[in-house]
Design an enzyme around this catalytic site. Sequence first.
Site, PDB file in Angstrom:
ATOM      1  N   GLU A 290      12.053 -22.559 -19.464  1.00 40.44           N
ATOM      2  CA  GLU A 290      13.398 -22.625 -20.024  1.00 40.44           C
ATOM      3  C   GLU A 290      14.237 -23.631 -19.226  1.00 40.44           C
ATOM      4  OE1 GLU A 290      15.669 -19.245 -19.066  1.00 40.44           O
ATOM      5  OE2 GLU A 290      17.396 -19.784 -20.327  1.00 40.44           O
TER       6      GLU A 290
ATOM      7  N   GLY B 241      17.725 -40.201 -18.633  1.00 40.35           N
ATOM      8  CA  GLY B 241      17.541 -39.028 -19.014  1.00 40.35           C
ATOM      9  C   GLY B 241      16.225 -38.551 -19.943  1.00 40.35           C
TER      10      GLY B 241
END
Length: 567
Positions: A287, A303
């Site tokens: 997660e 990113g």
Amino acid sequence: MDTHSSHSHLNAGNRSRSSQSPSPSHSASATSSIHKRKLAATATAAATTAASEDHAPPSFPPSSFSADTRDGALTSNDDLESISARGADSDSDADESEDAVVEDDEEEFENDSSMRTFTAARLENAAGGGGSGSVRNTKIKSEPLTVKIESSDGGKDGGPTGSAAVGAASVAVSSGPGIAVKDESVKIFTENIQASGAYSAREESLKREEEAGRLKFVCLSNDGIDEHMVWLIGLKNIFARQLPNMPKEYIVRLVMDRSHKSVMVIRRNHVVGGITYRPYISQKFGEIAFCAITADEQVKGYGTRLMNHLKQHARDVDGLTHFLTYADNNAVGYFIKQGFTKEIYLDKDRWQGYIKDYDGGILMECKIDPKLPYTDLSTMIRRQRQAIDEKIRELSNCQIVYPGIDFQKKEAGIPKKVIKLEDILGLKEAGWTPDLFGHSRFRALNSSSDSATNQKYWTTFMRSLLKSMHDHLDAWPFKEPVDAREVPDYYDIIKDPMDLKTMSKRVESEQYYVTFEMFVADVKRMFANARTYNSPDTIYYKCATRLEAHFQSKVQAGLQSGTKVQP
Ligand SMILES: CC(=O)SCCNC(=O)CCNC(=O)[C@H](O)C(C)(C)COP(=O)(O)OP(=O)(O)OC[C@H]1O[C@@H](n2cnc3c(N)ncnc32)[C@H](O)[C@@H]1OP(=O)(O)O
């Protein structure tokens, strides 16, 4: 010519042109007619498949990350305080002490119930990971930063929630590509291949930075090592800045929670950004809790590269197959570009109860490919591109660019000099032969007629059709090109004008109309223009309709007789 004023009260008299005075039989209606412009829209539209080859990478070295803190325990408050005392990364909020951060946070989010719910959910999860056992099937009824666990069915994910806190998180530095391009494979590729798209260009440039040692990607968690703690604080500060809706206390707790790991971009010993995630080892999914790049380094590819390092590490070190995250609405686009989807395909049994629903974001999933060389995708893409390019070159000569053809034209679109097809460079090389010419030339009158005879016949036929139209009573609007001085907006509306005089020049050049269909297309265009510019109640519109019917009957008669056409 289809004259047609844009001025609604302009009559035919105003538009008179010496060569085009209306015939007496039409003058009355022409003079009185009000030409309403009909702005009928006309439009044209123009319309690769690339074969791909299986370039699955060869055996793929495991991620260079070696950190594995899957059994970490929640950092205690003492830990947090001691971390705060050490200070933060100077590149981000170095001046913020942790205590101050927490105070700000409490004030800021006091009345935000949705954030409270989310925060509680996250904290509960973290608390579960810290040693309180499972978080599965728990319900949250909480006040800000206070979690009440109503029920629990026992620890499902033994890893992160286990009692044995593996305090020492390990650190590893990414060492470069997961797949190496062999020199010989590069050599076979041609030089002028299209280098790469923006994605590959950014990835390659960052990869070079990594190889040169100016940039590194590390994966670590709270292990008490000074340098790592400084980086984690730096990352925490970036999250606090870039995720303003996220309570800062919550950020620091998860980043410092030993069941969470953080993949970070480090440049000149400063944190540029990172992703904090929690691997659920037994469930094989992770997660993502936070993801951010410092403000002045966004949209430079960090990113993407970060996510690629994360995927490679999570697959090769943690053994994960999927990632789930609650993405902020404004970051959904970024996650989609990283392969995340809003559809959740992962079996619910694997994740439900491990992560909590909340209203503040969109649950997204990403499947981690078992083979892809995530940290060297650009090399894979380049090799595939090169292989496809090689294949195309085997099959065609499309890479050869010849000098252009001199297409200077005289009036009416007629070329200044006749270019023989044989003289067009590259045509023969592309497979053209003179017998292919037939399909686009005038149809043969009969099997014995040669091309000169054919051409002569069709030229005579077109000439006779033009004369027949020219002599018709309704021809007067079409004899000359529309004069823009008389009808100023005509060429704004009609982009492909046509008239009998222009067609006549084209016929007489004996070069322009290489097929009879081209001639018919010009005639049709002329009438269509008249009906586009003029409304149906105008004389121009009516002339167009009558003259077109006359033309069609003459064509039919001519084609039936096969040889001669009566004007
Ligand atoms: C679970 C969560 O944490 S959700 C919150 C996510 N974080 C944030 O929103 C914090 C603010 N934003 C950021 O920190 C950064 O912009 C990030 C982490 C979202 C993306 O990192 P960047 O280094 O900017 O991404 P990168 O340069 O690799 O861009 C990758 C692609 O995503 C696009 N992209 C980047 N951010 C966004 C965005 N917010 N929305 C839509 N597209 C985006 C880029 O334009 C680029 O597209 P392209 O490949 O077609 O040119």
